[in-house]
Design a protein around this motif. Structure first.
Motif, PDB file in Angstrom:
ATOM      1  N   ASP A 235     -16.640   4.819  18.363  1.00  0.00           N
ATOM      2  CA  ASP A 235     -15.802   5.466  19.367  1.00  0.00           C
ATOM      3  C   ASP A 235     -15.230   4.498  20.396  1.00  0.00           C
ATOM      4  O   ASP A 235     -14.084   4.663  20.818  1.00  0.00           O
ATOM      5  N   VAL A 236     -16.011   3.520  20.821  1.00  0.00           N
ATOM      6  CA  VAL A 236     -15.537   2.592  21.845  1.00  0.00           C
ATOM      7  C   VAL A 236     -14.756   1.437  21.219  1.00  0.00           C
ATOM      8  O   VAL A 236     -13.652   1.112  21.666  1.00  0.00           O
ATOM      9  N   LEU A 237     -15.306   0.831  20.195  1.00  0.00           N
ATOM     10  CA  LEU A 237     -14.653  -0.311  19.551  1.00  0.00           C
ATOM     11  C   LEU A 237     -13.734   0.088  18.402  1.00  0.00           C
ATOM     12  O   LEU A 237     -12.913  -0.732  17.957  1.00  0.00           O
ATOM     13  N   SER A 238     -13.865   1.315  17.918  1.00  0.00           N
ATOM     14  CA  SER A 238     -13.037   1.796  16.791  1.00  0.00           C
ATOM     15  C   SER A 238     -13.012   0.773  15.657  1.00  0.00           C
ATOM     16  O   SER A 238     -11.966   0.306  15.220  1.00  0.00           O
ATOM     17  N   MET A 239     -14.206   0.424  15.198  1.00  0.00           N
ATOM     18  CA  MET A 239     -14.332  -0.608  14.177  1.00  0.00           C
ATOM     19  C   MET A 239     -13.521  -0.299  12.923  1.00  0.00           C
ATOM     20  O   MET A 239     -13.061  -1.202  12.222  1.00  0.00           O
ATOM     21  N   GLN A 240     -13.310   0.972  12.641  1.00  0.00           N
ATOM     22  CA  GLN A 240     -12.562   1.353  11.430  1.00  0.00           C
ATOM     23  C   GLN A 240     -11.096   0.949  11.492  1.00  0.00           C
ATOM     24  O   GLN A 240     -10.403   0.947  10.466  1.00  0.00           O
ATOM     25  N   ARG A 241     -10.604   0.571  12.681  1.00  0.00           N
ATOM     26  CA  ARG A 241      -9.225   0.069  12.785  1.00  0.00           C
ATOM     27  C   ARG A 241      -9.029  -1.173  11.940  1.00  0.00           C
ATOM     28  O   ARG A 241      -7.892  -1.531  11.601  1.00  0.00           O
ATOM     29  N   HIS A 242     -10.118  -1.844  11.638  1.00  0.00           N
ATOM     30  CA  HIS A 242     -10.034  -3.111  10.919  1.00  0.00           C
ATOM     31  C   HIS A 242     -10.417  -2.958   9.454  1.00  0.00           C
ATOM     32  O   HIS A 242     -10.804  -3.942   8.805  1.00  0.00           O
ATOM     33  N   ALA A 243     -10.291  -1.756   8.934  1.00  0.00           N
ATOM     34  CA  ALA A 243     -10.704  -1.492   7.550  1.00  0.00           C
ATOM     35  C   ALA A 243      -9.902  -2.293   6.535  1.00  0.00           C
ATOM     36  O   ALA A 243     -10.310  -2.404   5.372  1.00  0.00           O
ATOM     37  N   ASN A 244      -8.773  -2.871   6.945  1.00  0.00           N
ATOM     38  CA  ASN A 244      -7.972  -3.676   6.029  1.00  0.00           C
ATOM     39  C   ASN A 244      -8.511  -5.095   5.870  1.00  0.00           C
ATOM     40  O   ASN A 244      -8.050  -5.842   4.993  1.00  0.00           O
ATOM     41  N   LEU A 245      -9.495  -5.473   6.685  1.00  0.00           N
ATOM     42  CA  LEU A 245      -9.993  -6.846   6.640  1.00  0.00           C
ATOM     43  C   LEU A 245     -11.140  -6.986   5.646  1.00  0.00           C
ATOM     44  O   LEU A 245     -11.848  -6.011   5.363  1.00  0.00           O
ATOM     45  N   PRO A 246     -11.339  -8.192   5.120  1.00  0.00           N
ATOM     46  CA  PRO A 246     -12.446  -8.410   4.183  1.00  0.00           C
ATOM     47  C   PRO A 246     -13.778  -7.996   4.797  1.00  0.00           C
ATOM     48  O   PRO A 246     -14.085  -8.334   5.942  1.00  0.00           O
ATOM     49  N   GLY A 247     -14.561  -7.256   4.043  1.00  0.00           N
ATOM     50  CA  GLY A 247     -15.865  -6.793   4.503  1.00  0.00           C
ATOM     51  C   GLY A 247     -15.794  -5.492   5.260  1.00  0.00           C
ATOM     52  O   GLY A 247     -16.655  -4.631   5.107  1.00  0.00           O
ATOM     53  N   PHE A 248     -14.773  -5.317   6.078  1.00  0.00           N
ATOM     54  CA  PHE A 248     -14.649  -4.088   6.860  1.00  0.00           C
ATOM     55  C   PHE A 248     -14.309  -2.896   5.971  1.00  0.00           C
ATOM     56  O   PHE A 248     -14.676  -1.760   6.284  1.00  0.00           O
ATOM     57  N   SER A 249     -13.606  -3.165   4.888  1.00  0.00           N
ATOM     58  CA  SER A 249     -13.247  -2.055   3.995  1.00  0.00           C
ATOM     59  C   SER A 249     -14.487  -1.409   3.393  1.00  0.00           C
ATOM     60  O   SER A 249     -14.484  -0.222   3.055  1.00  0.00           O
TER      61      SER A 249
END
Length: 595
Positions: A17-31
């Motif tokens: 909610d604060v960092l919205s880590m899913q915004r970076h789902a296009n990056l290696p590992g984040f997907s």
């Protein structure tokens, strides 16, 4: 025995909610780090921390490690089985390179896991923590053959790693080190010297220990420019890549320490041991700092982690312990001490620092991931700038605050906090080392003021000040946020004035910069923590306004905690500014003989 419940919900709130880590789902590992996977990883790591590591914390403290006549070291009862469970769970591979057996998930997630492990058993968590730093150094500076030889087993956890810097006469000033590296005809080096304070230097948890050792090649320049870094395995590898002949490296003694008894802190003797150059000759300090930066962030996590378990136990005690009556209670019976304002002062102070510290650490870890994984060069640079600026702040401020918080938590217990069976005195002893190792906190402050602020024309600090200032401006018209942003802006203004004072005085009078360094570090730390606290309050308020199925009590607690931070902690920026602005005159006036 102390209890511990890993703060999974708090961590998910920050990540999702604060960092919205899913915004970076296009990056290696984040997907691969989907919300379901992140929650599953955190929940399972919480189980390991609570069920496997926590019961061994007091055992490790009471038993310590044992050195035998042959130089071998045995860890406390249960540690070996716990390490095997940790290894089989693949926890060391979580964020490691998939090319060498890692899972490749974001380091941000591994950082969250490391908090849980360190809260449950800081001494145990240091064994894989040191290995992670060694992996980072070999990954960044090793040649392809070295990576292939060492990384798979280290990532798997069958081998562990260390860092060897300090010598009996040489701590922070590494230019004084005497460990020698003599070139051999086959390209190897013969390493001779003694290192002290080597965490996890010898133990029975793994099949091999891969030491990273700073040494000076014969004929190298004096000072830090002549230092090189070497891989010195406990067992040399045979032709099949397995541990073979014993190398000439041994544990000469175990240090008798104030805390972290379950970790083997060793005196390591190198008696012509075979070493392999890692990276370039005479560039060892740069290579070691890859590991040091990783370790410094990890030590910041330790400060938070011990503070969190101390807080949880202080809260449980305060709810049950009956002493005195509430100010507005006319009854005859005693009330739980949690009703008393001064007990609330201590608990809320710890809580406010812990919640903001967790968010700051995870935000900085995310910047670290972006600095390596983002395809956007500008984003990589900005993320790297922020990491560089905040690494000494996280290490110095969160370990100072972590120790202070453990003392506060101990105080909540009164006399029982001084008695071993309650566990609080162990937390105080364990937390103390975090202020000292991986660069004492005074050194972190000097690094911040002497190096980090001026780098690239002050670009990193300017970006940070700009980001906090924009947040204050964007939210000052919000009725619920206005008191928070007003206090945060006051702290930011104090930071600006402190920075201007340093620019005017620090360059011409270096002693003024040195005298101001610790206050400046803590001032910057308060603004950084306050910013994260306000960000959490903003998200919590927005979610409350949305309605729906949100946990209203959880969210409202975030807003109240942020208000306490601004009311009670942020005003400390003014004191830091006032102190540092006095310069060094009174501090340095006495002759050394007068002390």
């Amino acid at each position: 025995m102390p209890t511990y419940t890993a703060p999974v919900a708090d961590t998910l709130f920050v990540l999702n909610d604060v960092l919205s880590m899913q915004r970076h789902a296009n990056l290696p590992g984040f997907s691969d780090a989907t919300p379901d996977i992140v929650e599953a990883v955190l929940s399972e790591s919480a189980r390991v921390a609570q069920d496997i590591l926590l019961p061994l914390n007091a055992v490790g403290d009471a038993q310590g490690c044992t050195r035998h006549a042959d130089g071998s070291v045995t860890t406390p009862a249960g540690f070996k089985a716990a390490y095997e469970a940790w290894r089989e769970g693949g926890w060391g591979a979580l964020s490691a390179d998939p090319d060498f057996g890692g899972q490749g998930l974001p380091h941000t997630l591994a950082t969250a896991v490391s908090e849980f492990m360190s809260s449950a058993n800081m001494a145990f968590a240091m064994y894989p923590g040191l290995t992670a730093g060694a992996i980072a150094a070999i990954s960044a500076h090793g040649d392809p053959a070295q990576k292939k030889a060492y990384l798979p087993a280290m990532i798997e956890g069958t081998w562990t790693g260390t860092m060897n810097l300090t010598e009996p006469h040489c701590g922070t000033d590494l230019g004084l080190l005497r460990t020698r590296a003599v070139p051999q005809d086959d390209g190897r080096f013969s390493i001779s010297g003694q290192k002290i304070f080597i965490s996890a230097g010898e133990h029975d948890l793994s099949d091999n220990v891969i030491h990273l050792v700073l040494a000076r090649i014969e004929g190298a320049p004096a000072g830090v420019k002549g230092i090189s870094l070497f891989v010195v395995p406990k067992f040399l590898l045979d032709e099949s890549g397995r541990p073979g002949a014993r190398n000439a490296v041994s544990c000469g003694a175990l240090e008798e320490k104030m805390g972290i008894h379950g970790n083997a802190t060793c005196v390591m003797n190198y008696d012509g041991a075979t070493g392999f150059l890692l990276g370039e000759a005479h560039k060892g300090l740069r290579a070691m700092f890859t590991m040091m930066n990783e370790a410094r962030l990890g030590v910041g996590v330790q400060g938070l982690a011990v503070s969190e378990i101390a807080y949880q136990n202080a809260v449980a005690y305060a709810r049950e312990r009956r002493q005195g009556r509430a100010a507005n209670d006319g009854g005859a019976g005693a009330d739980p001490i949690i009703v008393h304002p001064d007990v609330r002062r201590m608990l809320m102070t710890i809580r406010a620092v812990n919640e903001a510290g967790r968010a700051l650490i995870l935000d900085t870890a995310l910047k670290g991931d972006l600095s390596h994984r983002s395809p956007d060069a500008a984003e990589r640079q900005a993320a790297d700038d922020r990491m560089g600026l905040l690494t000494p702040v996280i290490k110095g401020v969160l370990t100072d605050r972590g120790f202070d918080n453990c003392v506060l938590a101990q105080q909540v217990f009164g006399g029982h906090g001084y008695i071993r069976e309650w566990g609080m005195e162990q937390f105080v002893r364990d937390a103390r080392i975090a202020q000292i190792y991986e660069g004492a906190n005074g050194i972190q402050a000097l690094d911040l003021v002497g190096r980090k602020l001026a780098m690239n024309g002050g670009r990193a600090l300017q970006a940070f000040i700009g980001e906090v200032g924009r947040f204050c401006e964007e939210n000052r018209a919000d009725e619920a946020m206005a008191p928070l942003t007003k206090a945060l802006k006051k702290g930011l203004d104090d930071l600006g004035r402190a920075t201007a004072w340093l620019m005017q005085n620090g360059m011409s009078r270096p002693q003024d910069a040195g005298a101001a360094a610790t206050d400046y570090m803590h001032l910057l730390g308060l603004v950084a923590l306050g910013h994260m606290s306000a960000r959490m309050a903003k998200v919590a308020g927005d979610k409350l306004a949305e309605g729906g199925e949100h946990d209203a009590a959880f969210l409202e607690a975030k807003r109240v905690t942020a208000r306490f931070f601004m009311d009670r902690l942020m005003p400390e920026t003014a004191a830091h500014l006032a102190r540092l602005s006095t310069g060094a005159s009174s501090m340095m006036a006495l002759d050394a003989a007068a002390f």
